[in-house]
Enzyme design. Structure first.
Site, PDB file in Angstrom:
ATOM      1  N   LYS A   1       0.845  -1.198   0.000  1.00 34.13           N
ATOM      2  CA  LYS A   1       0.000   0.000   0.000  1.00 34.13           C
ATOM      3  C   LYS A   1       0.880   1.247   0.000  1.00 34.13           C
ATOM      4  CE  LYS A   1      -3.775  -2.344   2.345  1.00 34.13           C
ATOM      5  NZ  LYS A   1      -4.308  -2.784   3.626  1.00 34.13           N
TER       6      LYS A   1
ATOM      7  N   GLN B   1      -4.710  -1.646   9.861  1.00 34.53           N
ATOM      8  CA  GLN B   1      -4.545  -2.938   9.197  1.00 34.53           C
ATOM      9  C   GLN B   1      -5.078  -4.063  10.097  1.00 34.53           C
ATOM     10  OE1 GLN B   1      -3.301  -3.463   6.010  1.00 34.53           O
ATOM     11  NE2 GLN B   1      -3.906  -5.591   6.316  1.00 34.53           N
TER      12      GLN B   1
ATOM     13  N   ASP C   1     -11.181   2.779   4.454  1.00 39.09           N
ATOM     14  CA  ASP C   1     -11.474   1.343   4.329  1.00 39.09           C
ATOM     15  C   ASP C   1     -12.960   1.045   4.552  1.00 39.09           C
ATOM     16  OD1 ASP C   1      -9.883  -0.677   3.509  1.00 39.09           O
ATOM     17  OD2 ASP C   1      -8.954  -1.083   5.441  1.00 39.09           O
TER      18      ASP C   1
END
Ligand code: NAP
Length: 300
Positions: free
Chosen positions: A47, A91, A114
């Protein structure tokens, strides 16, 4: 390949790069990584690398696995208030002693690229527009739109009911007027359900679908990632000897997204789109490629 996510993502990444170049205040994505899960480290590294290749500022904050929930939440609050940070991503998975829901609930929904926060997830569920759509389903939508796969009125079968793939995918498909069936590990007659599908989106993480279960002209989007006996990356589709001749193989391949090279690159590009949108303080006003791209002045 009909559904070549890698090729589509390349085109989009170039467009995003051009958009980022035009901005005075660059997007800034902060990724929080807790612990030393090997796969998570690789995902985070990718990422960061992709973001930087586009001119997006990217910071990774690493915490040891024994960090307390309170310290983590305090850091997120700090990032929420930091005007230089436009996008925050925690994450997953988190260590067991940390409550995921408590953590994601404090992320500012306007920085929640997200789509993990209850506000964004809830908005999606009731048909309102979240600040961001979840990255994997959004990437799949863009890929299907790019290849002009019809969605309205079609029977979409989704295998998997996770919060990051199956459930939001179903919501997004419903909003595009598909008829949706969600399957999971307790579903009976999976084969029959798959055979009735026009589009199958499989996110089980194991080989649950054989090619012969997929009806002629149906499209198969393979989200699953696992490793075969030789350690090679593979998806949910079991390719074993379901074909009578080479032509059948070729015709089938034209309706499948490969692993790797399908949904994976689209997920990353989708995160970059959300990060770009976070910097422009815009709401992505739609589902799928058409409106999404016009909203941020991108077009294929
Ligand atoms: P998950 O939370 O483990 O969910 C898996 C789902 O599959 C569950 O709902 C489970 O049912 C269902 N399932 C398991 N075995 C099944 C079976 N035999 N028949 C029907 N359904 C079955 O996983 P996830 O986070 O959604 O991810 C799914 C897969 O996609 C993983 O391999 C992951 O690595 C991959 N993934 C890829 C990307 C990408 O960018 N390419 C992004 C996200 C995820 P139950 O609910 O009943 O347990």
């Amino acid at each position: 390949m009909l559904l070549d996510g890698k090729a589509v993502s390349k085109i989009l990444l170039e467009k995003i790069k051009q958009e980022v170049n035009k901005l005075d205040a660059k997007p800034h994505l902060v990724v929080i990584l807790v612990g030393d899960d090997y796969a998570s480290k690789i995902y985070v590294k990718n990422k960061k690398k992709t973001a930087e290749s586009l001119g997006i500022k990217s910071t990774v904050i690493e915490f040891p696995s024994d960090i307390s929930e309170e310290v983590l939440i305090n850091k997120i609050n700090e990032l929420n208030n930091d005007k230089d940070v436009s996008a925050i991503l925690v994450q997953m998975p988190l260590p067991k002693h940390i409550n995921r829901d408590n953590v994601v609930s404090v992320i500012d929904p306007k920085k929640d690229v997200d789509c993990f926060t209850p506000e964004n997830v809830g908005k999606l569920a009731i048909g309102m527009k979240p600040y961001f759509y979840p990255v994997t389903p959004q990437g799949i939508m863009i890929m299907l739109d790019y290849y002009k796969v019809p969605i309205e009125g079609k029977h979409v079968v989704i295998i998997g009911r996770s919060n990051i793939v199956g459930k939001p995918m179903a919501q997004m498909m419903l909003q595009r007027n598909a008829t949706v069936t969600i399957c999971h590990s307790k579903t009976e007659n999976l084969e029959e359900i798959i055979k009735a599908a026009d589009i199958i989106i499989s996110a089980a993480g194991k080989k649950v679908v054989r090619c012969k279960m997929v009806k002629n002209n149906a499209v198969f989007v393979d989200v699953g990632i696992s490793r075969d006996a030789n350690g090679k990356l593979t998806g949910d589709l079991n390719w074993e000897s379901d074909f009578n001749n080479f032509n059948e193989v070729v015709s089938f391949l034209e309706r499948v997204s490969p692993v790797p090279g399908g949904v994976g690159p689209m997920t990353i590009v989708s995160l970059m789109l959300n990060t770009l949108a976070s910097a422009k303080h815009m709401v992505i006003l739609c589902l799928g490629a058409k409106l999404l791209l016009s909203t941020i002045s991108l077009s294929f």
